[in-house]
Enzyme design. Sequence first.
Site, PDB file in Angstrom:
ATOM      1  N   ASP A  86       0.886  -1.160   0.000  1.00 29.95           N
ATOM      2  CA  ASP A  86       0.000   0.000   0.000  1.00 29.95           C
ATOM      3  C   ASP A  86       0.927   1.213   0.000  1.00 29.95           C
ATOM      4  OD1 ASP A  86      -1.654   2.123   0.580  1.00 29.95           O
ATOM      5  OD2 ASP A  86      -2.223   1.414   2.587  1.00 29.95           O
ATOM      6  N   LYS A 138       3.263  11.184  -3.973  1.00 30.30           N
ATOM      7  CA  LYS A 138       2.164  10.507  -4.660  1.00 30.30           C
ATOM      8  C   LYS A 138       1.218  11.518  -5.322  1.00 30.30           C
ATOM      9  CE  LYS A 138      -1.297   6.975  -3.598  1.00 30.30           C
ATOM     10  NZ  LYS A 138      -1.934   6.270  -2.477  1.00 30.30           N
ATOM     11  N   GLU A 193      -7.034   0.852  -4.457  1.00 32.55           N
ATOM     12  CA  GLU A 193      -7.063   0.758  -2.991  1.00 32.55           C
ATOM     13  C   GLU A 193      -8.427   0.279  -2.473  1.00 32.55           C
ATOM     14  OE1 GLU A 193      -5.718   4.678  -2.081  1.00 32.55           O
ATOM     15  OE2 GLU A 193      -3.692   4.234  -2.760  1.00 32.55           O
ATOM     16  N   ASP A 201     -12.480   6.213   2.710  1.00 40.12           N
ATOM     17  CA  ASP A 201     -11.069   6.133   3.088  1.00 40.12           C
ATOM     18  C   ASP A 201     -10.562   7.488   3.567  1.00 40.12           C
ATOM     19  OD1 ASP A 201      -8.328   5.940   3.229  1.00 40.12           O
ATOM     20  OD2 ASP A 201      -8.068   4.952   1.293  1.00 40.12           O
TER      21      ASP A 201
END
Lengths: 152, 632
Positions: free
Chosen positions: B8, B70, B171, B193
């Site tokens: 992850d 990211k 994800e 999330d």
Amino acid sequence: MTEETMEEKVSRLEKEKEEYLEGWKRAKADFLNMKKEEEERVREFIKFGNEAIIRSMVSVLESFYLGLMAWKEETPEKKGMMLVRAQLEETLKKYGVEIIQAKIGEEFNPEKHECLLLEASESPTGTITEEVEKGYALYGKIIRPVRVKVSK
Amino acid sequence: MSKILGIDLGTTNSAMAVMEGGEPRIIENHEGNRTTPSIVAVSKGNERLVGLLAKRQAVVNQKNTVFSVKRLIGRKFDDENVKKDKAWLPYELRKAKNGGVEVKMGDAWNSPETISAMILQKLKADAEAKLGEKIEEAVITVPAYFDDSERQATIQAGEIAGLKIRRIINEPTAAALAYGLNKEKNEKIVVYDFGGGTFDISVLEVGDDTVEVKATGGDTHLGGDDFDQRILKYLVEEYKKQEGIDISKDPLAVQRLKEAAEKAKLELSTAMQTEINIPYITSDASGPKHFALTMTRAKLEELVKDFIDKSIALIKETVTASAPKGAGLKLSEINEIILVGGQTRMPAIQKAVKDLFGKEPHKNINPDEVVALGAAIQAGILQGDVKDILLLDVTPLTLSIETMGGVATAMISKNTTVPTSKSQVFSTAADNQPSVEIHILQGERPMASDNKTLARFILDGIPPSPRGIPQIEVTFDIDANSILNVKAKDKATGKEQSVRIEAVTSLNKEEVERLKKEAAEFAAEDERKKELIEIRNRAETAIYTAEKTLKDHGEKISAEAKTIIEEKTKKTQEAKDGDDKEATEKATQELMEELQKVGSSMYNKETPETPETPETPEAPAEGENASSESNQ
């Protein structure tokens, strides 16, 4: 004809036997390895099982240092509190806690130091100018880095 | 074949997991932590630092410490989002030749892929050290909204790190895999999330082993860190009110407050209020100053209410708005909700989500780890671990045999992994008993009659002998096909008898549940029954011993003692036949005491030539009365 198939059968069965034996050996090895790993895990658990408590205790110890530093007059009461602090340090030491200190002028090393502030100083760039808070390791694992000020 | 690592690769933190024995397991990094900060730095000495070490030196080396990369990976430099991020990121960015972004770290300009590769490299190296084997392949997760170029860049990052990327998965899909929801048919799932720095909503549709992303939404600049900042700001303001001092300028005080704010946030997930105590936080001319404040859960919820409200509004939009903005579904059409990210531990968030959908969200897997675990499951599927794993059954219920008094004595307890084998030696309950009956039972109740009978058989031909002497070895063996073989063997004669019972583990689910429920319901009553039986069994043993003693050694026992024993035996017999537990226990006790007296007096009589027995002082002391009388 029948002998041919018999041979084939034998070779197939032999192959199967090998496969099964291999699988069995692997399973047994897996089991033994798991047992060893489990023992290792239990050992680690015993060592680091009280990490959470120790982390909290370390904060208390830090407050102690600050308190004693703020206590200017050298009275018997202060001496007593110093002894209480030493007692706490000794206790933590018994459980694998090591106090890490930074030397002024020492080069900053993120393995054990954490920089809180950069300050102008006469010392060479990247060296420690002040230790703000002590650091702590539990059986060699840094659970709290030494907090320092660094020369820019 | 080496293991495939599930990764992850997060904006603020990363985690990794592998399949072990058919289950995904998080791997700790070199520092012993289950997550690794997604931060990379190059020190003054040109040394590369990744993770916690990079974080610790961030202040010393702000310009060369790269985080949140990211947000940049696979994007064009002219992208609106990149422009916005450039404004607040402390490191330098520039336009690359191909129109992408480049990040300055040390003296070099790096692509975001190279920076991400450094994080992946550390994870790979740490996993190899922990597992003791080479890792060559990985499954990496990305947000569902990542476009093709962002996905390609992530694959490249993996390759730079020396990993073959077997698959990139979303994800939210990984989270659904971790909860095993991929097997459901035509389910609609919402994944909420709330990470450290980003908030993502995904609407998934599962069907025939495929997971389709119907819509994505959220806020890429809203996360748990914002919550911490709010609390910190509140604490600073409160202190100003209390003491009139602004401590936001004191870096040590801020550091201690930050820790306290995080701790308070965590504690308020389980407690209704918490004490924030920071002694000696600062000092002024008048002396040291302290910080003490009680913070309630209600206060915390009030501080961050707008964040939660915003997240709920975003879910509504993502689920209900028509495409391309949303999935065009009604809230009531959603079958499952999954909570991901540490911030979802906050009860107010869980409640808000529950209230919105009118159903309980999935939250029992650690929300910081669920995505990495899902990635490992995907890796396992690719590796064949999940499909080909040798599935070992467990016994759903306890297997036992009936023993004296109708008690079920467990041989193989429930949840034992098969194949397995257990044996135990039993004996007879009466003198010269020629045979034993082996009554095989299944169930959780302590009394044989309450359990299900699987089989019965008789082992005969036991040579005449007093009770308790024959040794009957009973073996229960369940093979991998759940076939139970029960064998009883008389150790003296070698004679044996056995029975084979098919499929003892294949009870249907409802039956197992019913039997377990029954066992729980009757637990107290059963325990009483069993206790009574045990007391009766002891009484029976005492009566048997008494009768045997009188028969075998009658001539050595005084008439008086004989009468007492006979009387007590009768009393015990009567009590045993009744239902009075205490009376039976008492009568048995008295009878045993009497027998002991007789026993020791007999011992004294048999050894009259050695009157001095200093080495056994307790024997004469105990049997004093009996011996002096019976010696007459």
